[in-house]
Design a protein around this motif. Structure first.
Motif, PDB file in Angstrom:
ATOM      1  N   HIS A  28       4.477  -1.043  -2.981  1.00 55.85           N
ATOM      2  CA  HIS A  28       4.335  -2.501  -3.020  1.00 55.85           C
ATOM      3  C   HIS A  28       5.126  -3.151  -1.881  1.00 55.85           C
ATOM      4  O   HIS A  28       4.702  -4.181  -1.335  1.00 55.85           O
ATOM      5  CB  HIS A  28       4.821  -3.048  -4.368  1.00 55.85           C
ATOM      6  CG  HIS A  28       3.871  -2.801  -5.499  1.00 55.85           C
ATOM      7  ND1 HIS A  28       3.975  -1.716  -6.335  1.00 55.85           N
ATOM      8  CD2 HIS A  28       2.772  -3.490  -5.930  1.00 55.85           C
ATOM      9  CE1 HIS A  28       3.006  -1.751  -7.239  1.00 55.85           C
ATOM     10  NE2 HIS A  28       2.259  -2.831  -7.018  1.00 55.85           N
ATOM     11  N   ALA A  84       3.060  -2.937   1.186  1.00 63.58           N
ATOM     12  CA  ALA A  84       1.890  -3.818   1.142  1.00 63.58           C
ATOM     13  C   ALA A  84       2.233  -5.259   1.473  1.00 63.58           C
ATOM     14  O   ALA A  84       1.375  -6.008   1.962  1.00 63.58           O
ATOM     15  CB  ALA A  84       1.238  -3.737  -0.239  1.00 63.58           C
ATOM     16  N   PHE A  90       1.198   2.572   5.486  1.00 59.46           N
ATOM     17  CA  PHE A  90       0.951   2.651   4.043  1.00 59.46           C
ATOM     18  C   PHE A  90       0.658   4.096   3.626  1.00 59.46           C
ATOM     19  O   PHE A  90       1.221   4.593   2.637  1.00 59.46           O
ATOM     20  CB  PHE A  90      -0.224   1.742   3.670  1.00 59.46           C
ATOM     21  CG  PHE A  90      -0.510   1.669   2.198  1.00 59.46           C
ATOM     22  CD1 PHE A  90       0.161   0.764   1.391  1.00 59.46           C
ATOM     23  CD2 PHE A  90      -1.448   2.513   1.621  1.00 59.46           C
ATOM     24  CE1 PHE A  90      -0.103   0.697   0.023  1.00 59.46           C
ATOM     25  CE2 PHE A  90      -1.716   2.463   0.258  1.00 59.46           C
ATOM     26  CZ  PHE A  90      -1.032   1.548  -0.536  1.00 59.46           C
ATOM     27  N   ALA A 140      -0.504  -1.250  -5.718  1.00 61.86           N
ATOM     28  CA  ALA A 140      -0.060  -1.378  -4.330  1.00 61.86           C
ATOM     29  C   ALA A 140      -1.239  -1.534  -3.374  1.00 61.86           C
ATOM     30  O   ALA A 140      -1.186  -2.323  -2.428  1.00 61.86           O
ATOM     31  CB  ALA A 140       0.780  -0.164  -3.941  1.00 61.86           C
ATOM     32  N   ARG A 141      -2.316  -0.804  -3.629  1.00 55.21           N
ATOM     33  CA  ARG A 141      -3.479  -0.892  -2.744  1.00 55.21           C
ATOM     34  C   ARG A 141      -4.152  -2.254  -2.862  1.00 55.21           C
ATOM     35  O   ARG A 141      -4.589  -2.837  -1.853  1.00 55.21           O
ATOM     36  CB  ARG A 141      -4.477   0.216  -3.092  1.00 55.21           C
ATOM     37  CG  ARG A 141      -5.669   0.268  -2.158  1.00 55.21           C
ATOM     38  CD  ARG A 141      -5.251   0.647  -0.758  1.00 55.21           C
ATOM     39  NE  ARG A 141      -6.210   0.246   0.240  1.00 55.21           N
ATOM     40  CZ  ARG A 141      -6.260   0.750   1.457  1.00 55.21           C
ATOM     41  NH1 ARG A 141      -5.400   1.672   1.820  1.00 55.21           N
ATOM     42  NH2 ARG A 141      -7.136   0.327   2.327  1.00 55.21           N
ATOM     43  N   PHE A 187      -2.038  -4.650  -1.012  1.00 58.95           N
ATOM     44  CA  PHE A 187      -2.203  -4.443   0.428  1.00 58.95           C
ATOM     45  C   PHE A 187      -3.458  -5.152   0.932  1.00 58.95           C
ATOM     46  O   PHE A 187      -3.430  -5.836   1.963  1.00 58.95           O
ATOM     47  CB  PHE A 187      -2.272  -2.952   0.729  1.00 58.95           C
ATOM     48  CG  PHE A 187      -2.364  -2.623   2.188  1.00 58.95           C
ATOM     49  CD1 PHE A 187      -1.227  -2.372   2.932  1.00 58.95           C
ATOM     50  CD2 PHE A 187      -3.601  -2.578   2.839  1.00 58.95           C
ATOM     51  CE1 PHE A 187      -1.311  -2.081   4.289  1.00 58.95           C
ATOM     52  CE2 PHE A 187      -3.695  -2.287   4.185  1.00 58.95           C
ATOM     53  CZ  PHE A 187      -2.544  -2.039   4.913  1.00 58.95           C
ATOM     54  N   ASP A 188      -4.566  -4.996   0.227  1.00 63.81           N
ATOM     55  CA  ASP A 188      -5.822  -5.623   0.650  1.00 63.81           C
ATOM     56  C   ASP A 188      -5.724  -7.143   0.629  1.00 63.81           C
ATOM     57  O   ASP A 188      -6.251  -7.823   1.524  1.00 63.81           O
ATOM     58  CB  ASP A 188      -6.965  -5.156  -0.248  1.00 63.81           C
ATOM     59  CG  ASP A 188      -7.299  -3.685  -0.048  1.00 63.81           C
ATOM     60  OD1 ASP A 188      -6.921  -3.137   1.003  1.00 63.81           O
ATOM     61  OD2 ASP A 188      -7.925  -3.083  -0.946  1.00 63.81           O
TER      62      ASP A 188
END
Length: 717
Positions: A468, A471, A495, A517-518, A521-522
């Motif tokens: 996180h 991100a 990442f 977290a992904r 990130f996006d």
């Protein structure tokens, strides 16, 4: 309009004549002015002389002439006037001794002190001239440290019984060590670090300032919220990356070469004759001094002295060398100050292990995917709100990690190995700080100590894992990659690299916003993705047009051979080596330009999704740029060979050299203008090398590397 004179003018207009003499440095005229009409003008010596309410004797200190000061003091009619002259202040209550701080002649200090003693001007209850303070509570000794006047500071310190009254100023209790570091006067800080009482000053936010300003240290007090000096000296130094060598990472090869070749002795370093009084030294110091004298006549010392003199002469002739040398001197002094501050720092002991309840696994929230609504809700919840952080929350180790000062991080971990396990109040450790600030040097340094897996398993406040932190874009400064496409690729690499050291079950771990977290990130990188999409589309279209133009030119040149053809269609200059060179360059230019067109067209037909920017699109763009550069280069070389074939200047070396230079000039200019792209290509080649290393067996790679002994810090976690 009627102009009324000020009832209490700040100075008499008759002082304009001596003011001119002072500005021009005509001190004899200045002195003679006050000699006329002895009683009248002599009394004017202690009257306001200028708008800053300095008197004439204050101004005369600029002369750096002790005899002039004595003569002016002797002109005063009464001893009471002389006493007043020595102690009276300016508009800011700076006394005569405060003015002496800026003198180059160190004897000015003894002149004032001896004069007061000889004339017996000191009355019972009078403070020492060196202990008088100005309007913000600074003594002359403190002011000497503040302005980096090291030689004057040493001289003044001879005549004070203790340095303690001069460590702080009364207005805000800022220490002279803090002020010296803020002013980048590291030579002064090094000298102060050798004083016995300075350890308390160095950790002022713990023992010094809080103790004086707010003894009971109530949380949330005004002094806790404000006050620039609620930091220790090491915390201040940890916020100054520019004073360390690691800040020169982006410097050129020439800069680093000059930096390494210059001697360690500073450009301004000279034999300091104003050492501390010999009587205060112990026998051991005297013995060490004798040993130093013996060593000074050794061959190595003589050769280093000669080398130093040569370098100093070069530095006087070349300003760039002088600047680099002074920067190196500043770096070395900052390193020495950091060594002292790290040795006494114990801030890392205030850790927060176990203060927060642990949560091992938080399952992802299953909900319909509505990207627009999720993004809007996320932006509303994470609206910008500047919240001040308490100084104790960011220890020097964490501050140095956030600013990328590898020198301080190395020193702290080496001197205090257990500091690597320090956790601040919000649950972040040194790895969390380095990752969210994109400090890859710190990350690589921690990787050497085999502590990444242990540090990566910590969960910070708001249920943020290490992924996180990667991100988040809160602390992203743009990086050093050219173009937003390569910046986004760098973020994706970062990442994926951090994901390898995080426990696998953390990949579905949700923060308090119910985002993995992904997903975070996006959302955080959505704007960067849009910019990258627009940038790569425009770049690909422009470059494809240039590639088509080059292909058209070299294709036409293949059928218009230099020198023409005979009746059988055979080129007349086919036996010339330059003709073969022209043919090869023309074919290579055509092939590379056409392939680059294919690369740019494949980019334009890509889906432009986030994952495409990890490898596919940047790789195609890099290859397209490389092929386009090769095609332009070969086209220019083909043009140059054609000129040489047509005008036949093989036997005229100067003409050939001129034409070669003119041919390569556009190539050179193109390379310089596209230098960031060239750097990006170099960066991709390094990544390609690492990929190939993975294919080679580890035994072969280990044989080609020297064995290194790494210290294992994992036991401290």
């Amino acid at each position: 309009m009627e102009i009324r004179e000020e009832e209490n003018p700040k100075f008499d207009l008759k002082m304009e004549e001596p003011q001119k003499y002072a500005l021009l440095g005509k001190w004899n005229y200045f002195k003679n002015y006050f000699k006329k009409d002895d009683h009248q003008r002599a009394a004017d010596l202690i009257e306001p002389f200028n708008l800053a309410r300095k008197n004439a004797i204050h101004i005369a200190v600029r002369s750096d002439d002790p005899d002039l000061i004595r003569e002016l003091l002797d002109m005063l009619p009464e001893d009471s006037d002389r006493r007043k002259a020595l102690r009276m202040g300016t508009a800011h209550l700076n006394t005569l001794m405060h003015q002496v701080v800026f003198c180059e002649n160190l004897d000015m200090v003894e002149t004032l002190l001896n004069y007061e003693m000889e004339k017996k001007l000191k009355q019972p209850g009078d403070e020492n001239l060196l202990e008088l303070v100005n309007d913000i509570g600074e003594t002359p000794v403190y002011q000497a440290a503040k302005h980096g006047r090291l030689r004057m500071l040493k001289r003044m310190s001879r005549y004070v019984d203790s340095m303690e009254p001069h460590l702080y100023r009364n207005s805000d209790f800022a220490s002279n060590l803090h002020i010296a570091i803020i002013g980048l006067h590291f030579d002064v800080a090094m000298w102060l670090s050798k004083k016995e009482v300075i350890k308390k000053v160095a950790s002022a936010y713990v023992e010094g300032i809080n103790e004086k300003v707010e003894p009971d240290e109530k949380e949330g007090s005004e002094n806790e919220k404000d006050g620039n000096f609620r930091l220790s000296c090491l915390q201040l130094l940890s916020r100054m990356p520019s004073v360390f060598r690691s800040s020169n990472a982006q410097a050129g090869i020439a800069h680093n070469l000059i930096y390494d070749c210059l001697p360690n002795k500073g450009y301004d370093d000279e034999e300091d004759e104003d050492n501390d009084d010999v009587s205060t030294r112990g026998k051991e110091d005297l013995e060490s001094g004798k040993n130093k004298v013996k060593k000074s006549f050794s061959p190595s010392a003589v050769s280093s002295t000669i080398y130093y003199v040569i370098c100093k002469h070069v530095a006087k002739e070349w300003d760039i060398v002088k600047e680099i040398w002074k920067k190196k001197q500043k770096n070395m002094q900052a390193n020495e100050v950091a060594d002292f501050l790290v040795s006494i720092d114990n801030s890392w002991r205030d850790t927060n292990h176990g203060d927060r309840p642990r949560t091992e696994v938080v399952l992802p929230v299953i909900q319909p995917t509505n990207v627009a609504r999720t993004r809007k809700a996320f932006q509303e919840r994470t609206s910008f709100n500047l919240t001040p952080v308490k100084s104790k929350d960011y220890t020097p180790l964490l501050l140095a990690a956030s600013t990328g000062i590898i020198e301080i991080v190395e020193k702290i971990i080496d001197v205090h190995p257990d500091a690597v396990s320090h956790v601040q109040r919000n649950g972040q450790n040194v790895l969390h700080i380095a990752v969210k600030h994109r400090q890859k040097k710190i990350y690589k340094h921690l990787k050497k100590f085999k502590v990444l897996n242990g540090l990566g398993s910590h969960i910070a406040s708001h249920d943020r894992t290490l992924l996180h932190q990667v991100a988040r874009m809160d602390y992203y400064d743009g990086g050093n990659q050219p173009g937003v496409v390569f910046q986004l690729q760098d973020e994706l690499h970062w990442f994926e690299g951090v994901k390898k050291i995080v426990p696998s079950h953390f990949q579905l771990f949700c923060n308090d916003d119910k985002l993995t977290a992904r997903e975070l990130f996006d959302l955080e990188h959505s704007e960067m993705l849009e910019e990258a999409q627009e940038w790569i589309k425009g770049t690909a279209q422009s470059c494809s047009a240039v590639s088509v133009l080059v292909a058209t030119v070299v294709f036409a040149a293949a059928y218009t051979v230099p020198g023409g053809t005979n009746e059988h269609g055979v080129p007349n200059l086919i036996n010339s080596p330059l003709f073969l060179f022209f043919t090869v360059m023309d074919v290579v230019g055509l092939a590379t330009s056409l392939i680059s067109v294919m690369m740019f067209l494949s980019i334009l037909t890509s889906p432009f999704q986030m994952q495409e920017f990890h490898k596919s699109l940047p790789r195609k763009l890099t290859m397209g740029f490389t092929l386009l550069f090769i095609s332009l280069t070969t086209t220019l070389l083909a043009f140059g060979s054609t000129i040489l074939l047509i005008i036949r200047v093989e036997n005229k070396k100067w003409s050939s050299s001129l034409l070669y230079s003119a041919t390569f000039l556009p190539v050179t200019l193109f390379g310089l203008t596209q230098f960031p792209i060239v750097i990006a290509i170099k960066y991709r080649m390094k990544r390609l090398r690492k990929t190939l290393e993975k294919i080679i067996p580890n035994d072969i790679i280990s044989l080609s590397k020297k064995p290194t002994h790494k210290r294992d810090y994992s036991k401290y976690l």
